[in-house]
Design a protein around this motif. Structure first.
Motif, short mmCIF file in Angstrom:
data_model
loop_
_atom_site.label_atom_id
_atom_site.label_comp_id
_atom_site.label_asym_id
_atom_site.label_seq_id
_atom_site.Cartn_x
_atom_site.Cartn_y
_atom_site.Cartn_z
N ASP A 1 0.83 -1.21 0.00
CA ASP A 1 0.00 0.00 0.00
C ASP A 1 0.87 1.26 0.00
OD1 ASP A 1 0.75 -0.80 2.63
OD2 ASP A 1 -0.67 0.64 3.47
N ILE A 2 2.03 1.17 0.63
CA ILE A 2 2.94 2.33 0.59
C ILE A 2 3.51 2.49 -0.82
CG2 ILE A 2 5.16 3.19 1.43
CD1 ILE A 2 4.49 2.17 4.16
N ASP A 3 3.89 1.37 -1.42
CA ASP A 3 4.36 1.43 -2.81
C ASP A 3 3.33 2.12 -3.70
OD1 ASP A 3 6.74 0.17 -2.33
OD2 ASP A 3 6.08 -1.81 -2.96
N ARG A 4 2.11 1.68 -3.56
CA ARG A 4 1.05 2.24 -4.42
C ARG A 4 0.87 3.74 -4.18
NH1 ARG A 4 -1.52 -2.80 -3.54
NH2 ARG A 4 -2.60 -1.96 -1.71
N ALA A 5 0.88 4.11 -2.91
CA ALA A 5 0.69 5.53 -2.58
C ALA A 5 1.81 6.39 -3.18
CB ALA A 5 0.63 5.71 -1.07
N ILE A 6 3.03 5.90 -3.06
CA ILE A 6 4.17 6.67 -3.56
C ILE A 6 4.13 6.77 -5.08
CG2 ILE A 6 6.69 6.62 -3.83
CD1 ILE A 6 6.77 5.42 -0.96
N LEU A 7 3.86 5.65 -5.73
CA LEU A 7 3.85 5.68 -7.19
C LEU A 7 2.68 6.52 -7.73
CD1 LEU A 7 4.91 1.99 -7.98
CD2 LEU A 7 6.28 4.07 -8.16
N ALA A 8 1.56 6.45 -7.00
CA ALA A 8 0.42 7.27 -7.43
C ALA A 8 0.77 8.75 -7.33
CB ALA A 8 -0.80 6.95 -6.57
N GLU A 9 1.44 9.10 -6.26
CA GLU A 9 1.85 10.51 -6.11
C GLU A 9 2.83 10.91 -7.21
OE1 GLU A 9 0.72 12.79 -4.43
OE2 GLU A 9 2.25 14.36 -4.33
N ALA A 10 3.74 9.98 -7.52
CA ALA A 10 4.71 10.27 -8.59
C ALA A 10 3.99 10.47 -9.93
CB ALA A 10 5.73 9.14 -8.70
N ASP A 11 3.00 9.62 -10.20
CA ASP A 11 2.24 9.75 -11.45
C ASP A 11 1.53 11.11 -11.50
OD1 ASP A 11 3.10 7.26 -12.11
OD2 ASP A 11 1.22 6.24 -11.67
N ARG A 12 0.96 11.46 -10.37
CA ARG A 12 0.21 12.72 -10.32
C ARG A 12 1.15 13.91 -10.59
NH1 ARG A 12 -0.84 16.85 -7.33
NH2 ARG A 12 0.70 16.29 -5.75
N VAL A 13 2.28 13.88 -9.91
CA VAL A 13 3.23 14.99 -10.07
C VAL A 13 3.79 15.02 -11.49
CG1 VAL A 13 5.50 15.84 -9.34
CG2 VAL A 13 3.83 15.13 -7.63
N ALA A 14 4.07 13.84 -12.04
CA ALA A 14 4.62 13.80 -13.40
C ALA A 14 3.60 14.34 -14.40
CB ALA A 14 5.01 12.37 -13.76
N ALA A 15 2.35 13.94 -14.23
CA ALA A 15 1.31 14.43 -15.14
C ALA A 15 1.17 15.94 -15.03
CB ALA A 15 -0.02 13.75 -14.82
N GLN A 16 1.24 16.40 -13.80
CA GLN A 16 1.14 17.84 -13.56
C GLN A 16 2.31 18.57 -14.24
OE1 GLN A 16 1.52 18.94 -9.39
NE2 GLN A 16 -0.33 20.15 -9.53
N ARG A 17 3.48 18.03 -14.11
CA ARG A 17 4.67 18.65 -14.71
C ARG A 17 4.58 18.61 -16.23
NH1 ARG A 17 8.44 20.69 -12.09
NH2 ARG A 17 9.83 20.71 -13.87
N ALA A 18 4.10 17.47 -16.75
CA ALA A 18 3.98 17.36 -18.21
C ALA A 18 3.00 18.40 -18.74
CB ALA A 18 3.54 15.96 -18.59
N ARG A 19 1.92 18.58 -18.01
CA ARG A 19 0.94 19.59 -18.43
C ARG A 19 1.52 20.98 -18.33
NH1 ARG A 19 -2.89 16.62 -15.61
NH2 ARG A 19 -2.64 17.96 -13.81
N TRP A 20 2.30 21.17 -17.28
CA TRP A 20 2.84 22.50 -17.03
C TRP A 20 3.91 22.85 -18.05
CZ3 TRP A 20 7.62 24.55 -15.66
CH2 TRP A 20 7.60 25.85 -15.17
N LEU A 21 4.67 21.86 -18.45
CA LEU A 21 5.79 22.14 -19.35
C LEU A 21 5.32 22.51 -20.74
CD1 LEU A 21 8.38 19.42 -18.29
CD2 LEU A 21 8.56 21.88 -18.03
N ARG A 22 4.23 21.93 -21.19
CA ARG A 22 3.76 22.21 -22.55
C ARG A 22 3.37 23.68 -22.73
NH1 ARG A 22 -0.05 18.03 -22.90
NH2 ARG A 22 1.46 16.53 -22.22
N PRO A 23 2.49 24.21 -21.90
CA PRO A 23 2.19 25.63 -22.02
C PRO A 23 3.43 26.50 -21.83
CG PRO A 23 0.60 24.57 -20.63
CD PRO A 23 1.67 23.56 -20.90
N ALA A 24 4.36 26.01 -21.03
CA ALA A 24 5.57 26.80 -20.81
C ALA A 24 6.33 26.97 -22.11
CB ALA A 24 6.45 26.13 -19.76
N HIS A 25 6.40 25.90 -22.88
CA HIS A 25 7.08 25.99 -24.17
C HIS A 25 6.36 26.98 -25.08
CE1 HIS A 25 10.19 23.08 -23.66
NE2 HIS A 25 9.35 22.15 -23.25
N LEU A 26 5.05 26.89 -25.06
CA LEU A 26 4.27 27.80 -25.89
C LEU A 26 4.49 29.25 -25.45
CD1 LEU A 26 0.91 25.87 -26.27
CD2 LEU A 26 2.66 26.23 -27.99
N ALA A 27 4.47 29.43 -24.17
CA ALA A 27 4.66 30.78 -23.65
C ALA A 27 6.04 31.31 -24.03
CB ALA A 27 4.50 30.79 -22.13
#
Lengths: 210, 212
Positions: free
Chosen positions: A30-56
């Motif tokens: 359950d700790i593994d899952r929690a950590i990986l889920a958080e990593a996925d969330r942060v990575a998705a957030q960063r991926a979303r954030w980086l795209r507009p950044a390039h455009l900007a």
């Protein structure tokens, strides 16, 4: 335990019993899952954030270039009034004097300029063809510009230069020379321009050349 | 009790800590590259990175805290890594970066609980398992239990240095940088730790030999 053993222990890379014990504990799933889920969330957030950044970033670069070009070229000519690339830059008898004529302060000066007596004499002296003199560029112009002005003055579209237009008599002389050269259309256009610029000039004794 | 691990450290100093100086792992990307890819938004890279370090990091905490606390410290460390990924730079190997965070988390834990010593006997496997494991397994379980007890009895600085040496691939200089000291101090801590562990294991063997 003696000093030799201590030195030996200090240089041992690893402690063999630790490897023999085979510690293999792992975190609960359950700790593994929690950590990986958080990593996925942060990575998705960063991926979303980086795209507009390039455009900007790209937009910022484009805007910067536009600003630099605007500042470099200056605010002078509106796009619809800007000369075409193929248009000769030395067309001194055309739009440039006309713009000067329309510009407020300078055109006021032109209108109130008195007609000098020597200018009248010059207007009467129509002997020698002096198109080049009146179409000559202002002092400081480069030699190619002067050549261009001469070329422009010898064409049917040529008009009197800025120097000639600054003085009624000189302008009239220029018009007369145009007539002599058989360029009646250009002479008429210049005469009309003179009338607009100096409404009372022809009524003060200045004779329009025919 | 004097606090043996009293400093948190934010920088990696000492000898070669550059990622370029570290050997690339076989069959895959190197840790630093994986972390940089995660930083750029690639979640899959983090999964690979996590798989490499989950066991060692968990045991690093488990040997120094009770299981429940170890679970929390372990999770807290990874969350710090994940949420701090934006500030990660390749100036240090990922393992050094990870264990520096782990060290700081552990220090904070010691400060909160106001003690560094613990007895993990409750967390260790029972030697007299009713399932009757084979003899080799029994020996290994015995060794594991004794060694765990001996490690738990070490002074925390020696224990931490020993676990970093055993569970990670960090060099002495990197370990020194992680805990904020110098290479000679780490060598000294390791030397004393190993001596104590050997003595503890030998002492544990003696009564058994006498009984035999």
């Amino acid at each position: 335990m003696n000093g030799d053993n201590a030195r030996h222990a200090a240089h041992d890379d690893r402690f063999p019993p630790y490897a023999e014990a085979g510690f293999d504990e792992a975190p609960p799933p359950d700790i593994d899952r929690a950590i990986l889920a958080e990593a996925d969330r942060v990575a998705a957030q960063r991926a979303r954030w980086l795209r507009p950044a390039h455009l900007a970033w790209a937009a910022a670069v484009a805007l910067s270039i536009a600003i630099v070009l605007e500042v470099g070229v200056g605010p002078g000519v509106a796009p619809d009034r800007a000369p075409a690339i193929s248009e000769p830059v030395t067309d001194l008898g055309g739009p440039v004097p006309r713009r000067a004529e329309r510009s407020s302060a300078h055109s006021d000066q032109l209108r109130v300029a008195p007609v000098r007596p020597e200018a009248r004499d010059a207007a009467d002296d129509l002997g020698a063809p002096r198109l080049e003199r009146f179409a000559a560029p202002p002092p400081g112009a480069t030699a190619p510009a002067a050549d261009g002005a001469r070329a422009a003055a010898s064409t049917p579209d040529a008009r009197c230069g800025e120097e000639a237009r600054g003085d009624v008599a000189a302008w009239l002389t220029c018009i007369a020379e145009l007539r002599e050269a058989g360029e009646d259309a250009a002479a008429d256009a210049e005469l009309e321009a003179l009338r607009l610029a100096y409404p009372s000039a022809l009524e003060n004794g200045n004779r329009a050349p025919r | 009790m004097r606090h043996p691990i009293s400093q948190r450290h934010e920088t990696i100093g000492g000898e070669p800590t550059s990622a370029a100086a570290r050997p690339r792992r076989e069959g895959g990307r190197d840790d630093t590259e994986l972390m940089l890819r995660f930083k750029a938004g690639d979640a899959r890279s983090f999964h690979d990175l996590y798989a490499r370090h989950r066991g060692p990091l968990y045991r690093f905490f488990l040997r120094q805290a009770h299981r429940e606390a170890a679970d929390d410290l372990y999770q807290e460390t990874w969350l710090k890594v994940i949420r701090g990924a934006a500030s990660y730079s390749a100036s240090a190997p990922f393992a050094a970066y990870l264990y520096r965070i782990a060290h700081n988390v552990l220090v904070d834990h010691y400060r909160r609980t106001a003690h560094c010593a613990f007895d993990d006997a409750d967390d260790l496997p029972d030697v007299a398992d009713p399932d009757d494991p084979p003899e080799a397994e029994l020996d290994r379980a015995t060794l594991k239990r004794r060694l765990s007890a001996a490690i738990a009895a070490l002074p925390p600085p020696q224990r931490e240095a020993f676990l970093l040496r055993e569970e990670t691939e960090l060099t002495l200089d990197e370990i020194a940088a992680v805990v904020g000291t110098n290479r000679e101090t780490i060598k000294s801590r390791l030397r004393y730790a190993v001596l104590k562990l050997r003595r503890a294991l030998a002492d544990a063997d003696e009564p058994m030999e006498k009984r035999a």
